[in-house]
Motif scaffolding. Sequence first.
Motif: not given
Length: 142
Positions: A70-88
């Motif tokens: 996966g990747r780290h995704i930022m929705t609106c601001c630096a405080d909400d960056i979270a790693y989101r990925g797919v089980v492979a």
Amino acid sequence: QADGKAEFDEIEDPLPFDINAPVIEIEDKDYAFFYRDLTENLEGYIGKTVKFKGIVATDARLPKNNVVIGRHIMTCCADDIAYRGVVAKSDGSYKIKTRDWITVLGILSEGYSELYRGRGPILTVKEVKTAEKPTQEVATFY
């Protein structure tokens, strides 16, 4: 509008990739859109072949030869960056480890994973190539 009620745009924005292509190729800049659409419309991706770049994460809750890509995704601001990925899941022939950047090609299905605490997208890996990390490591909704 004259009556003071808000007017909403009912037109769905097109995805920045072709979900009907033989191989859905996700550009680095489009991962956030891909992940959101995948999780919201999983049934539309079942049986599809996808190719994207991600960073590998391992987790003790996953079966042998399974990782998360996966990747780290930022929705609106630096405080909400979270790693989101797919089980492979793979046959174990790929030598990848946590924090490796890879380009992965695989077929999506739906299945149970402890990581999701339920059902979610499962990528059956067909090909892995080592990759350079993208210029912009954190994926965003541009």
